[in-house]
Motif scaffolding. Sequence first.
Motif, short mmCIF file in Angstrom:
data_model
loop_
_atom_site.label_atom_id
_atom_site.label_comp_id
_atom_site.label_asym_id
_atom_site.label_seq_id
_atom_site.Cartn_x
_atom_site.Cartn_y
_atom_site.Cartn_z
N GLN A 59 0.83 -1.21 0.00
CA GLN A 59 0.00 0.00 0.00
C GLN A 59 0.87 1.26 0.00
OE1 GLN A 59 -3.33 0.24 -0.38
NE2 GLN A 59 -3.31 -1.99 -0.66
N CYS A 60 1.97 1.20 0.73
CA CYS A 60 2.90 2.35 0.73
C CYS A 60 3.49 2.55 -0.66
CB CYS A 60 4.01 2.11 1.75
SG CYS A 60 5.25 3.42 1.80
N ARG A 89 5.07 1.70 10.42
CA ARG A 89 4.04 2.70 10.71
C ARG A 89 4.68 4.08 10.90
NH1 ARG A 89 -0.12 1.86 15.65
NH2 ARG A 89 1.80 2.25 16.84
N GLY A 90 5.84 4.10 11.54
CA GLY A 90 6.53 5.37 11.70
C GLY A 90 6.92 5.99 10.38
N ILE A 91 7.48 5.18 9.48
CA ILE A 91 7.91 5.73 8.19
C ILE A 91 6.72 6.07 7.31
CG2 ILE A 91 8.20 3.60 6.84
CD1 ILE A 91 10.74 6.48 7.04
N PHE A 92 5.63 5.29 7.40
CA PHE A 92 4.43 5.59 6.62
C PHE A 92 3.83 6.93 7.04
CE2 PHE A 92 3.55 0.72 6.28
CZ PHE A 92 4.58 0.60 5.37
N LEU A 93 3.81 7.19 8.34
CA LEU A 93 3.29 8.47 8.82
C LEU A 93 4.16 9.62 8.33
CD1 LEU A 93 1.40 10.26 10.41
CD2 LEU A 93 2.63 9.64 12.52
N TYR A 94 5.48 9.42 8.34
CA TYR A 94 6.36 10.46 7.81
C TYR A 94 6.06 10.72 6.33
CZ TYR A 94 10.30 12.80 5.76
OH TYR A 94 11.06 13.68 5.04
N TYR A 95 5.88 9.66 5.55
CA TYR A 95 5.57 9.82 4.12
C TYR A 95 4.25 10.56 3.93
CZ TYR A 95 9.22 6.39 2.97
OH TYR A 95 10.39 5.71 2.82
N CYS A 97 2.89 12.75 5.98
CA CYS A 97 3.13 14.15 6.32
C CYS A 97 3.87 14.86 5.19
CB CYS A 97 3.92 14.25 7.62
SG CYS A 97 3.03 13.71 9.09
N SER A 98 4.85 14.18 4.62
CA SER A 98 5.59 14.77 3.50
C SER A 98 4.67 15.03 2.32
CB SER A 98 6.72 13.84 3.06
OG SER A 98 7.67 13.68 4.09
N ASN A 99 3.73 14.13 2.12
CA ASN A 99 2.80 14.26 1.00
C ASN A 99 1.88 15.47 1.18
OD1 ASN A 99 1.96 13.09 -1.50
ND2 ASN A 99 0.09 12.36 -0.51
N THR A 100 1.51 15.75 2.41
CA THR A 100 0.62 16.89 2.68
C THR A 100 1.39 18.18 2.92
OG1 THR A 100 0.59 16.44 5.06
CG2 THR A 100 -1.09 15.37 3.71
N GLY A 101 2.70 18.06 3.19
CA GLY A 101 3.51 19.25 3.44
C GLY A 101 3.36 19.79 4.85
N LYS A 102 2.75 19.02 5.74
CA LYS A 102 2.54 19.49 7.11
C LYS A 102 2.86 18.37 8.10
CE LYS A 102 -1.20 22.70 5.89
NZ LYS A 102 -2.63 23.04 6.11
N ILE A 103 3.44 18.76 9.25
CA ILE A 103 3.65 17.80 10.32
C ILE A 103 3.44 18.51 11.65
CG2 ILE A 103 6.15 18.23 10.41
CD1 ILE A 103 6.46 15.21 11.11
N PRO A 296 7.89 22.77 -0.63
CA PRO A 296 7.01 21.79 0.02
C PRO A 296 7.64 21.13 1.23
CG PRO A 296 8.06 20.80 -1.88
CD PRO A 296 8.54 22.25 -1.83
N SER A 297 8.86 21.55 1.60
CA SER A 297 9.57 20.89 2.69
C SER A 297 8.79 20.97 3.99
CB SER A 297 10.95 21.54 2.87
OG SER A 297 11.60 21.02 4.01
N LEU A 298 8.82 19.86 4.76
CA LEU A 298 8.15 19.83 6.06
C LEU A 298 8.80 20.78 7.05
CD1 LEU A 298 7.51 16.04 6.70
CD2 LEU A 298 5.81 17.79 6.27
N VAL A 299 10.12 20.92 6.95
CA VAL A 299 10.86 21.74 7.90
C VAL A 299 11.57 22.85 7.13
CG1 VAL A 299 12.62 21.78 9.70
CG2 VAL A 299 11.22 19.73 9.35
N LYS A 300 11.13 24.07 7.32
CA LYS A 300 11.72 25.20 6.62
C LYS A 300 12.87 25.79 7.44
CE LYS A 300 7.40 26.64 4.37
NZ LYS A 300 7.79 26.30 3.01
N ASN A 301 13.75 26.52 6.74
CA ASN A 301 14.82 27.25 7.40
C ASN A 301 14.22 28.56 7.90
OD1 ASN A 301 17.06 28.80 8.11
ND2 ASN A 301 18.33 27.93 6.51
#
Length: 334
Positions: A59-60, A89-95, A97-103, A296-301
């Motif tokens: 599914q991932c 599950r941890g890596i899927f959640l990260y993916y 969040c990356s897909n939505t651009g928010k964490i 789109p980075s989750l963590v901006k400078n």
Amino acid sequence: MNTMMKVILQCFSTMINRRNYCLPIFLLGFSFVILACKSKDCVTLKEEDYQRNAAAEQQCDNQEFGKAMSMSTAAILVNPENYIAHSNRGIFLYYQCSNTGKITPAQKDSIYADFQKSISICPDFSKGYRNLIRTAFKLNDYDLVIESGHLYNSRFEKTAELMSFLADSYFKKGQYESALKFADEAVNVDSRLGSGYIIRGKSHTKLGQFEAAVKDLTTAIDLDHNDWMAWHERGNCYLAQKQFQAARSDLITAMGIDTSRPEPLFSLGTLAIEMNNLSEACDYYHKSWLKLNESPSLVKNERLEKYLQRVVLEYCIKGEPGVLQQLHLLGPRI
């Protein structure tokens, strides 16, 4: 699981649930968990566990991250000791969040909690460490990368990728000698790892070792002519030496390879400042600021973002280049 291990995990679980722990506490708890696990054997998963994990991973692969997480959660409910499902599950959640651009902070806590749980169940699960290290690096948690990277090296064979993560984390923290050391190890493991040469090259630049820097960064370009970062860092090396024509050529090449990146634009602004072309500097800084906000980075400078906003809005647009030049001397260089 022995009594000490249960106490440590209970304390760590409490910190996760309260969502108010600081990174040093996380690192300390993580280290204690690893020490307690050193003599602990991994549980033996059943064939059904592997099948559930494989279905979630499929599914991932299909970019269905929500479904992948749900399937991993179901696998954990069937077998709470399914360490692969926790890490997945941890890596899927990260993916996701990356897909939505928010964490959110809660999501970040959940990601790290799953990685920690996976490693605590099976300390010999090397992929669990790698998932943790890659994700922490992408989330700019460089202390965690360094701590868990050294723990990985104490248990498993070194990999070029993880040496590169360690090197870049030390670089981000301003520890350039340590960055050089681990970049050396990265290219020794894999002589065709472009990122290793880039990190080593930009570390040489920071230490004023320009000839070595140009050599490494040219090697990275030769390995991948379309690596924008290699061109960008060599351009910055030439800029540090005040070789402005060579710097401009490399930075423009970097900008053309990946038009979404703010870094080449920022460095071209820096170059314009050095050449006393303040109008051009403002134009490049403005464009860099716009690109940064489109990222789109989750963590901006955030420091760079605030700096550019101040420069563009308060000084460039108001036409006060003298103050812009003064601010540049105080501001960051990417």
